[in-house]
Motif scaffolding. Sequence first.
Motif, PDB file in Angstrom:
ATOM      1  N   VAL A 120       1.550 -10.516  39.172  1.00 51.48           N
ATOM      2  CA  VAL A 120       2.005 -10.142  37.829  1.00 51.48           C
ATOM      3  C   VAL A 120       0.893  -9.386  37.110  1.00 51.48           C
ATOM      4  CG1 VAL A 120       2.863 -10.991  35.604  1.00 51.48           C
ATOM      5  CG2 VAL A 120       3.481 -12.197  37.704  1.00 51.48           C
ATOM      6  N   ILE A 121       1.253  -8.249  36.488  1.00 47.14           N
ATOM      7  CA  ILE A 121       0.332  -7.514  35.628  1.00 47.14           C
ATOM      8  C   ILE A 121       0.480  -8.092  34.222  1.00 47.14           C
ATOM      9  CG2 ILE A 121      -0.390  -5.248  34.791  1.00 47.14           C
ATOM     10  CD1 ILE A 121      -0.544  -5.541  37.822  1.00 47.14           C
ATOM     11  N   ILE A 122      -0.555  -8.728  33.721  1.00 46.57           N
ATOM     12  CA  ILE A 122      -0.485  -9.427  32.430  1.00 46.57           C
ATOM     13  C   ILE A 122      -0.591  -8.431  31.277  1.00 46.57           C
ATOM     14  CG2 ILE A 122      -1.541 -11.193  30.976  1.00 46.57           C
ATOM     15  CD1 ILE A 122      -0.240 -12.282  33.507  1.00 46.57           C
ATOM     16  N   VAL A 123       0.293  -8.588  30.283  1.00 46.50           N
ATOM     17  CA  VAL A 123       0.242  -7.721  29.102  1.00 46.50           C
ATOM     18  C   VAL A 123      -0.100  -8.494  27.824  1.00 46.50           C
ATOM     19  CG1 VAL A 123       1.830  -6.027  30.062  1.00 46.50           C
ATOM     20  CG2 VAL A 123       2.756  -7.909  28.711  1.00 46.50           C
ATOM     21  N   HIS A 124       0.108  -9.811  27.818  1.00 43.42           N
ATOM     22  CA  HIS A 124      -0.153 -10.599  26.602  1.00 43.42           C
ATOM     23  C   HIS A 124      -0.306 -12.060  27.003  1.00 43.42           C
ATOM     24  CE1 HIS A 124       0.452 -12.786  22.896  1.00 43.42           C
ATOM     25  NE2 HIS A 124       1.666 -13.168  23.238  1.00 43.42           N
ATOM     26  N   THR A 125      -1.268 -12.758  26.380  1.00 42.02           N
ATOM     27  CA  THR A 125      -1.494 -14.166  26.687  1.00 42.02           C
ATOM     28  C   THR A 125      -1.690 -14.976  25.410  1.00 42.02           C
ATOM     29  OG1 THR A 125      -3.922 -14.043  26.809  1.00 42.02           O
ATOM     30  CG2 THR A 125      -2.687 -13.539  28.829  1.00 42.02           C
ATOM     31  N   TRP A 126      -1.473 -16.261  25.559  1.00 45.40           N
ATOM     32  CA  TRP A 126      -1.866 -17.243  24.549  1.00 45.40           C
ATOM     33  C   TRP A 126      -3.372 -17.097  24.292  1.00 45.40           C
ATOM     34  CZ3 TRP A 126      -3.928 -22.396  26.369  1.00 45.40           C
ATOM     35  CH2 TRP A 126      -4.109 -23.301  25.312  1.00 45.40           C
ATOM     36  N   LYS A 127      -3.771 -17.125  23.024  1.00 45.11           N
ATOM     37  CA  LYS A 127      -5.170 -17.047  22.589  1.00 45.11           C
ATOM     38  C   LYS A 127      -5.791 -15.660  22.728  1.00 45.11           C
ATOM     39  CE  LYS A 127      -6.532 -21.905  23.065  1.00 45.11           C
ATOM     40  NZ  LYS A 127      -7.525 -22.855  23.626  1.00 45.11           N
ATOM     41  N   ASP A 128      -4.990 -14.607  23.003  1.00 46.35           N
ATOM     42  CA  ASP A 128      -5.582 -13.270  22.998  1.00 46.35           C
ATOM     43  C   ASP A 128      -5.600 -12.743  21.557  1.00 46.35           C
ATOM     44  OD1 ASP A 128      -3.028 -12.409  22.392  1.00 46.35           O
ATOM     45  OD2 ASP A 128      -2.679 -11.372  24.291  1.00 46.35           O
ATOM     46  N   THR A 139       6.374 -12.272  22.265  1.00 49.56           N
ATOM     47  CA  THR A 139       5.066 -12.919  22.304  1.00 49.56           C
ATOM     48  C   THR A 139       5.243 -14.391  22.683  1.00 49.56           C
ATOM     49  OG1 THR A 139       5.118 -13.634  20.003  1.00 49.56           O
ATOM     50  CG2 THR A 139       4.304 -11.388  20.448  1.00 49.56           C
ATOM     51  N   THR A 140       4.132 -15.087  22.870  1.00 47.28           N
ATOM     52  CA  THR A 140       4.206 -16.522  23.183  1.00 47.28           C
ATOM     53  C   THR A 140       4.811 -17.307  22.018  1.00 47.28           C
ATOM     54  OG1 THR A 140       1.897 -16.719  22.463  1.00 47.28           O
ATOM     55  CG2 THR A 140       2.296 -16.518  24.822  1.00 47.28           C
ATOM     56  N   TYR A 141       4.587 -16.839  20.780  1.00 50.03           N
ATOM     57  CA  TYR A 141       5.214 -17.522  19.634  1.00 50.03           C
ATOM     58  C   TYR A 141       6.738 -17.496  19.778  1.00 50.03           C
ATOM     59  CZ  TYR A 141       0.736 -17.494  17.079  1.00 50.03           C
ATOM     60  OH  TYR A 141      -0.552 -17.705  16.684  1.00 50.03           O
ATOM     61  N   THR A 142       7.287 -16.341  20.175  1.00 52.37           N
ATOM     62  CA  THR A 142       8.737 -16.225  20.358  1.00 52.37           C
ATOM     63  C   THR A 142       9.207 -17.094  21.521  1.00 52.37           C
ATOM     64  OG1 THR A 142       8.827 -14.000  19.446  1.00 52.37           O
ATOM     65  CG2 THR A 142      10.579 -14.597  20.965  1.00 52.37           C
ATOM     66  N   LEU A 143       8.457 -17.073  22.629  1.00 55.41           N
ATOM     67  CA  LEU A 143       8.858 -17.847  23.803  1.00 55.41           C
ATOM     68  C   LEU A 143       8.740 -19.345  23.560  1.00 55.41           C
ATOM     69  CD1 LEU A 143       7.243 -15.622  26.585  1.00 55.41           C
ATOM     70  CD2 LEU A 143       9.650 -15.777  25.946  1.00 55.41           C
ATOM     71  N   TRP A 144       7.910 -19.750  22.622  1.00 62.58           N
ATOM     72  CA  TRP A 144       7.848 -21.167  22.271  1.00 62.58           C
ATOM     73  C   TRP A 144       9.091 -21.587  21.478  1.00 62.58           C
ATOM     74  CZ3 TRP A 144       2.012 -21.897  20.548  1.00 62.58           C
ATOM     75  CH2 TRP A 144       1.215 -21.751  21.684  1.00 62.58           C
ATOM     76  N   LYS A 145       9.748 -20.610  20.832  1.00 64.60           N
ATOM     77  CA  LYS A 145      10.994 -20.920  20.129  1.00 64.60           C
ATOM     78  C   LYS A 145      12.176 -20.931  21.091  1.00 64.60           C
ATOM     79  CE  LYS A 145       9.655 -18.911  15.670  1.00 64.60           C
ATOM     80  NZ  LYS A 145      10.023 -17.926  14.618  1.00 64.60           N
ATOM     81  N   LYS A 146      12.177 -19.974  22.033  1.00 65.01           N
ATOM     82  CA  LYS A 146      13.282 -19.895  22.999  1.00 65.01           C
ATOM     83  C   LYS A 146      12.678 -19.419  24.324  1.00 65.01           C
ATOM     84  CE  LYS A 146      17.989 -18.243  23.675  1.00 65.01           C
ATOM     85  NZ  LYS A 146      18.425 -19.600  24.079  1.00 65.01           N
ATOM     86  N   ALA A 190       1.783 -16.817  28.941  1.00 63.72           N
ATOM     87  CA  ALA A 190       1.457 -15.407  29.149  1.00 63.72           C
ATOM     88  C   ALA A 190       2.737 -14.642  29.452  1.00 63.72           C
ATOM     89  CB  ALA A 190       0.455 -15.240  30.291  1.00 63.72           C
ATOM     90  N   VAL A 191       2.687 -13.338  29.216  1.00 62.99           N
ATOM     91  CA  VAL A 191       3.815 -12.441  29.507  1.00 62.99           C
ATOM     92  C   VAL A 191       3.264 -11.279  30.327  1.00 62.99           C
ATOM     93  CG1 VAL A 191       5.621 -10.972  28.538  1.00 62.99           C
ATOM     94  CG2 VAL A 191       4.934 -13.047  27.330  1.00 62.99           C
ATOM     95  N   GLY A 192       4.014 -10.879  31.357  1.00 68.19           N
ATOM     96  CA  GLY A 192       3.559  -9.767  32.184  1.00 68.19           C
ATOM     97  C   GLY A 192       4.715  -9.128  32.925  1.00 68.19           C
ATOM     98  N   ARG A 193       4.377  -8.170  33.787  1.00 64.05           N
ATOM     99  CA  ARG A 193       5.384  -7.480  34.603  1.00 64.05           C
ATOM    100  C   ARG A 193       5.122  -7.774  36.078  1.00 64.05           C
ATOM    101  NH1 ARG A 193       8.170  -3.920  31.528  1.00 64.05           N
ATOM    102  NH2 ARG A 193       7.194  -3.210  29.585  1.00 64.05           N
ATOM    103  N   MET A 194       6.173  -7.982  36.815  1.00 63.09           N
ATOM    104  CA  MET A 194       6.054  -8.240  38.245  1.00 63.09           C
ATOM    105  C   MET A 194       5.416  -7.030  38.935  1.00 63.09           C
ATOM    106  SD  MET A 194       7.129 -11.284  38.991  1.00 63.09           S
ATOM    107  CE  MET A 194       7.317 -11.138  40.773  1.00 63.09           C
ATOM    108  N   ALA A 195       4.402  -7.282  39.741  1.00 60.53           N
ATOM    109  CA  ALA A 195       3.740  -6.212  40.480  1.00 60.53           C
ATOM    110  C   ALA A 195       4.439  -5.950  41.813  1.00 60.53           C
ATOM    111  CB  ALA A 195       2.276  -6.569  40.720  1.00 60.53           C
TER     112      ALA A 195
END
Length: 626
Positions: A174-182, A85-92, A152-157
């Motif tokens: 990119v196909i988005i699967v998760h974003t900040w503030k979702d 998630t974005t919380y994890t990516l904010w850590k690393k 945001a996190v997604g998969r390359m289209a």
Amino acid sequence: MFKKPLSSLKTSAPLKSSDRRKLKQRVITAYGISSEDGDLLVPDGILSVKFITHLNEPGTAYLAPEGDPLWFTVGKGADGELIPTTYTLWKKGDILPFLSTPSAVIPVLIGGADLMIPGVIHHTPSLNEGQLVAIRQYTRQDGKPTLSPPLAVGRMALPSDRLREGGQEKGKAVIIVHTWKDNLWDMGSKSDMPEGTVLQPRASEDAEGSGDEAEDSDAGAPPVSVVAEDDAIVPPSEEETSTSATSPTPSYTAQEITELLNKSILQVLSTTLASAPLSTFPIPATLFYTNYVLPSRPAFPTLIIPPSSASGSTEASTPDQPLHIDPQEINIKTSTHKSLTAFLKSVEKASLISLKTPQKHSQQTELVVTSVNAKNPSVIRHSPYVTVKDLELKAAKRAAREEKEKESQQGTGEIEIKELWKPHQTSLELFEGMGGNKSTLYTLTEIKSLINEYIASHNLVNAREQAYINLDNLFLSCIVSKSKGKSKGEEPANVPEFMKRDELTKKVVEKMQSWYEVRADGKDLVCKKGSLKPIQVVIKVRQGRKASTLITGFEPFLVLDADEMAEDLRKACAGATSVSPIFGKPANSGMEVLIQGKQGKAVTEYLTAKGIPKKWIEVMDISGKK
């Protein structure tokens, strides 16, 4: 994926020590990190919770002890791919490669759209189709290109090499699967976003002797700086990137920034505030700057005022490649004024606005704009241009249109059901005051939009608590019930002064008249007054100890006929069925279909196959446990 609330959300439970170690090892293996980083991203006390998305996909989220979602999987089975998630990516932030996009695109992604190819500015190298990537926001701060933390996190289209193919301007990147503030992010602490990373220009390769110094200079940088220094981070539309290392990037001087801010003032006075009602004022200085001046900045500032530093630069504008400077560079800090107060006083001196200075010992501590002069000759001579707000609105509409087309192409076969509300009694005056129509049937989204526009135009957001809305007389006349026995003109007791936005919307909706609309293929549209109730599927014991399943309330949904349903379910359930008027109800109250046995699952599958959305099917088992 998480643009709508999650359903069937179970109570979170802590992982056993052995399961936590397995999860940590999966993370270490999948993302190639050290054991120490594994302890950071899969901490002791980590919890798990199961959920179902609005697309009816099962999943599992792994939460930090304080509640922040750190990882999630989607799909059946416990060994699905772990997605940070974005919380994890904010850590690393360096565990995923990334693409960058302009700030105007981020709200569109949060709204549920995918990242399109024209929205990509930079990307890391050799990305494969289907690969997980992070999305960062690209801006310029104090003239320096800056990347935000992953939003945001997604998969390359498609593979990243196709992003640079000439002439390709359409399609998804990119196909988005998760974003900040979702809705997944909202489950956590909603912590503040970390600071971004400044992109440093790549030094020439013959300067190898300074390598150690470069490493030392970045020793205190956040993890994203390692990614930002990658050799292959290049704009996909540029053929030559080495020029940025040898030639300074054109930028605006402080005086030119000031001129562009003055243009923004003229723009907003000639458009948004040209015919603003007197109730719009006074406007606090910070709100005036944030809500009116900044959105009115030119989207393509170099077409309004060419930067003087572009002369002689290798990046000067050409017909094929026009020079572009990010509008985010246009702000008070980079102007000659340096402060908002100095800027607004210079605007007042030009007779464009009127200001009021707060009195001593007053609760009001900042300047307020009391009026504007839309008839000033400078405003009349002003030539309108495309603003930052125009581009954001256009991008949002395009994303909504693409999402609608995507849903229509998927063709779920579901009947379309709309819950509607009509202004009624005490809400009539409010809707007329908000510019609505008392005869119109509104969806909940449209009601929220009207209320939000009214709040913004009348500056009703509480200055101390931004989550609360100050209630004016129009809102109070709608939501406050007058007590019996009060004389005319007497104020009711306990009148609230402010209320949360969602609570206010709920109160307004409660004062409106409920309607519903049902649309199905091959059937006439039905629009009726009243609240639509779900189909009732009740399992109960009848005639001794024999369980039966009864179905009622299906008539409003158009596609269901009692006799046909009884015959279809008789075959599907291999049991006896019958049709009769609902027991204990007046005549013409509807029919009841009865099936032998506990057939809740079979009935639900039948109804959804007929196009009934699951939210409109309510199953209750009151037969008791055996």
